[in-house]
Design an enzyme around this catalytic site. Structure first.
Site, PDB file in Angstrom:
ATOM      1  N   SER A 172      -8.095  24.948 -22.579  1.00 16.89           N
ATOM      2  CA  SER A 172      -7.923  25.669 -21.321  1.00 16.89           C
ATOM      3  C   SER A 172      -8.227  27.141 -21.530  1.00 16.89           C
ATOM      4  CB  SER A 172      -6.483  25.533 -20.821  1.00 16.89           C
ATOM      5  OG  SER A 172      -5.599  26.359 -21.562  1.00 16.89           O
ATOM      6  N   ASP A 173      -8.618  27.817 -20.443  1.00 22.66           N
ATOM      7  CA  ASP A 173      -8.616  29.270 -20.506  1.00 22.66           C
ATOM      8  C   ASP A 173      -7.160  29.714 -20.589  1.00 22.66           C
ATOM      9  OD1 ASP A 173      -9.507  31.883 -20.600  1.00 22.66           O
ATOM     10  OD2 ASP A 173     -10.912  31.644 -18.954  1.00 22.66           O
ATOM     11  N   CYS A 174      -6.958  30.964 -20.966  1.00 17.96           N
ATOM     12  CA  CYS A 174      -5.619  31.383 -21.375  1.00 17.96           C
ATOM     13  C   CYS A 174      -4.661  31.532 -20.198  1.00 17.96           C
ATOM     14  CB  CYS A 174      -5.724  32.651 -22.198  1.00 17.96           C
ATOM     15  SG  CYS A 174      -6.642  32.335 -23.722  1.00 17.96           S
TER      16      CYS A 174
END
Length: 707
Positions: A243-245
């Site tokens: 995932s993106d952060c």
């Protein structure tokens, strides 16, 4: 190109055996970006979060290449592969030493969250300079080579690359955590997905990162269509997904597609998100207890995560363990970075003022806020250099004792004064004085990462890193006007990562050199070009528009009137444009084979440098479908080759245009050949009217009838 599927299968077996010995809690802990150790099984802690956009970032000293958009401007596939290999080499050298010292902190692993292959569809997007520009073909070709360089030839993967941000993601930054990018299947498959597809199916990229936004209603880190049907299904992606952060917490906090963190963690995991950058996967055990997911779901993700670590040789060792720390920022790597900066600089205008003849110039005035700025060299997601060479320093070094160099900051980058207690524009009179006392002015203006970048940049917090328009900051525009009024020959050196309105500069300045963010020693590359030690040869990977009039809203993801393939009105500087000190022309181009619906197009191209200056240039091939109602409005890049000729030299070379260049994309997102008649344009720029006006050149046109 290397495919790691055989090695990955063997690594998967080992990962399965290891994961089978773990408890549920231990397995779940492997799905965080900061994976916990399992000491009883000999598994050390590992942090998946590392950055390598244009060099090892955020982990101390490393070779700093030009920003990604600048490397794209080089149109150099093999150069991108060399850059990727150098970055992987330095990553290994640093990892070897860090791990010896027990340092397994963030930014110190071998899973690099690069490259960014999103399409730079709108010039307002602050993160566009992280990309390879606006064209899916160019982005795909450069991205594939960068991944090949990073990951190596095997059997052990040198470093793991990651294609981000999947998918349909390019701003606005301010609303990315809640935004739904609505896009047609045609635009999705014609523009937004091709580069990701190439990195997965051709380069065998080890990881894919999801985007923050939703696409057509589903969050990108929990997207059934993108992650399950396309990525794992149609493309057979076999690596890990991250995932993106803190994107997964957006599911319940901002997108409102789930009720709480447990549901968000379950949705992401079920869709195939293996690693969570963030902390939402701390709720995985609770999600199992509630029956939202099973232990088997966690096991599968843990196996994929550990497979990557086995593939990197982090448990069994590899030849890369011998790479010494002395490889970090070594002379060879620095020179490659400077060479890439030289190739990426784009000469937009030259009335003969360049190259500078030191025998005819006594004093050069370097003026502007980016003249002596390190921030203007580095872009975002950057590392640390042991030495920086600003544009001013590069000019001073090259001028030597023969030419006096005067300097004035001219103005602040964007504030109305440099000194807090001073009058507004407190440096502008000095700038005018400097110009008056100079034979030639180098006007260094532009942006830096505080004005265009990722959400959270403080310099323009009102725009969250995006640009509101195409203008330079008002203080810089006033500086340009006041300095040019002096009437001295003036060359603009623009350091920026996106399209800027240069209409005034085009009309009132003698030369314009776009340096982008050229890397730690970028000032040397700029000076080499200004003084003629090398000829400029970069080409624009984005369109420089005259204004934003008639462009769709930033939040509209339609490609209508965006990028060179769909633009409907004249532009200032076209995609693919860039001048040199030489005069390379395409003199002939012939098709060497019978073109059928299933064949590639085999071209033989003849070129000549009609000037006396040795130079490189980029031969570009564009294709236009003449019959299909689904054809793009204008034409599409389908091939390119960087070439090098001495003065008056001629050369002939073959190039193959892949059969897929003749495909259209219909409203269902399906690709196929829908025409028998095509037109190829072969030249050193686009075949548009504006490029011909700027270059004075016509390319070669070839009519194709598919048999």
């Amino acid at each position: 190109m290397k495919n790691f599927r055989k090695e990955r299968a063997e690594a998967r077996k080992k990962a399965k055996g290891l994961v089978s010995q773990m408890t549920l809690t231990e397995k779940a802990a492997q799905l965080r970006y900061d994976a916990a150790p399992v000491e009883r099984l000999g598994v050390p802690a590992y942090n998946y979060w590392n950055e390598a956009l244009h060099g090892i970032a955020r982990a101390g000293t490393a070779t700093m290449f030009p920003q990604a958009i600048a490397m794209a401007a080089a149109f150099d596939e093999e150069g991108m592969k060399r850059a990727g290999d150098i970055i992987a080499t330095e990553g290994r050298a640093k990892y070897n030493e860090y791990s010896k010292h027990g340092d397994r902190d963030i930014y110190k692993g071998l899973t690099f969250w690069s490259p960014n292959v999103n399409i730079f569809r709108d010039p307002r997007w602050g993160r566009g300079h992280e990309t390879y520009g606006e064209d899916p073909y160019l982005t795909a070709r450069l991205g594939v080579k960068f991944v090949e360089g990073l990951q190596g030839e095997g059997p052990v993967m040198k470093a793991a690359a990651c294609a981000k941000h999947f998918a349909v993601h390019s701003g606005p930054e301010s609303i990315r955590h809640e935004f739904d990018a609505k896009v047609t299947k045609k635009d999705m498959w014609e523009t937004y997905l091709p580069a990701f597809e190439a990195l997965v199916t051709e380069a065998d990229v080890e990881a894919v990162m999801g985007a923050y936004n939703r696409t057509n209603g589903e969050p990108c880190c929990g997207h059934h269509y993108l992650m399950e049907e396309v990525l794992r299904g149609k493309w057979n992606f076999d690596g890990h997904f991250v995932s993106d952060c803190w994107a997964i917490k957006d599911f319940h906090e901002n997108h409102k597609v789930t009720k709480n963190a447990r549901e968000s963690a379950a949705l992401a995991l079920k869709r195939g998100c293996d690693i969570n950058c963030g902390n939402t996967y701390l709720h995985l055990i609770a999600a199992v207890e509630e029956g939202l997911i099973s232990e088997e779901d966690i096991t599968k993700a843990a196996e994929r995560a550990l497979t990557s670590r086995y593939l990197l040789g982090l448990f069994d060792g590899s030849e890369y363990d011998k790479i010494p720390y002395e490889k970090v920022e070594c002379r060879e790597h620095i020179e490659e970075a400077v060479q890439m900066a030289r190739k990426g600089c784009v000469l937009l205008k030259n009335d003969g003022v360049l190259p500078i003849d030191k025998s005819k110039i006594k004093t050069i005035g370097v003026i502007g806020p980016n003249g002596d700025s390190r921030a203007a060299l580095i872009g975002n997601y950057h590392g640390t250099s042991s030495r920086y060479i600003t544009v001013l320093e590069g000019i001073q070094d090259e001028a030597g004792e023969e030419v006096r160099v005067l300097y004035s900051q001219g103005c602040h980058l964007y504030r109305d004064k440099v000194e807090n207690l001073a009058w507004p524009q407190d440096r502008i009179s000095e700038a005018v004085i400097t110009a008056e006392h100079s034979d030639l002015v180098i006007l260094c203006v532009g942006l830096d990462e505080t004005l265009e970048g990722e959400e959270g940049d403080t310099g323009n917090s009102d725009a969250s890193g995006d640009k509101k328009d195409l203008h330079l900051p008002a203080v810089q525009e006033e500086l340009v006007e006041r300095v040019t009024e002096v009437g001295k020959p003036t060359v603009v050196v623009l350091t920026a990562g996106s399209a800027i309105d240069l209409s005034f500069e085009e009309e009132n300045c003698n030369g314009i050199l776009l340096a982008w963010y050229p890397g730690a020693r970028g000032g040397k590359a700029v000076a080499d070009i200004l003084f003629g030690k090398v000829s400029p040869s970069g080409k624009l990977p984005v369109t420089f528009y005259r204004d934003l009039e008639d462009m769709p809203e930033f939040t509209d993801y339609s490609m209508k009137n965006r990028t060179y393939r769909y633009v409907e009105k004249p532009v200032l500087y076209p995609f693919g444009y860039g001048l040199s000190y030489g005069d390379i022309c395409v003199t002939d181009a012939k098709i060497r084979n019978k073109v059928t619906a299933s064949s590639d197009i085999e071209l033989e191209i003849s070129i000549e440098n009609k000037g006396g200056t040795e130079t490189e240039d980029v031969v570009q091939i564009y294709i236009k479908d003449l019959e299909s109602t689904y054809a793009v409005r204008n034409y599409s890049l389908c091939g390119f080759r960087r070439v090098h000729l001495k003065g008056e030299e001629r050369s002939t070379f073959p190039i193959i245009i892949k059969n897929a260049a003749m495909n259209i994309v219909d409203d269902r997102g399906e690709r196929y050949i829908d025409s028998r008649r095509f037109r190829l344009f072969v030249g050193t720029s686009q075949p548009d009217i504006r490029s011909r006006e700027l270059t004075g050149k016509d390319g070669v046109v070839i009519e194709i009838l598919v048999e």
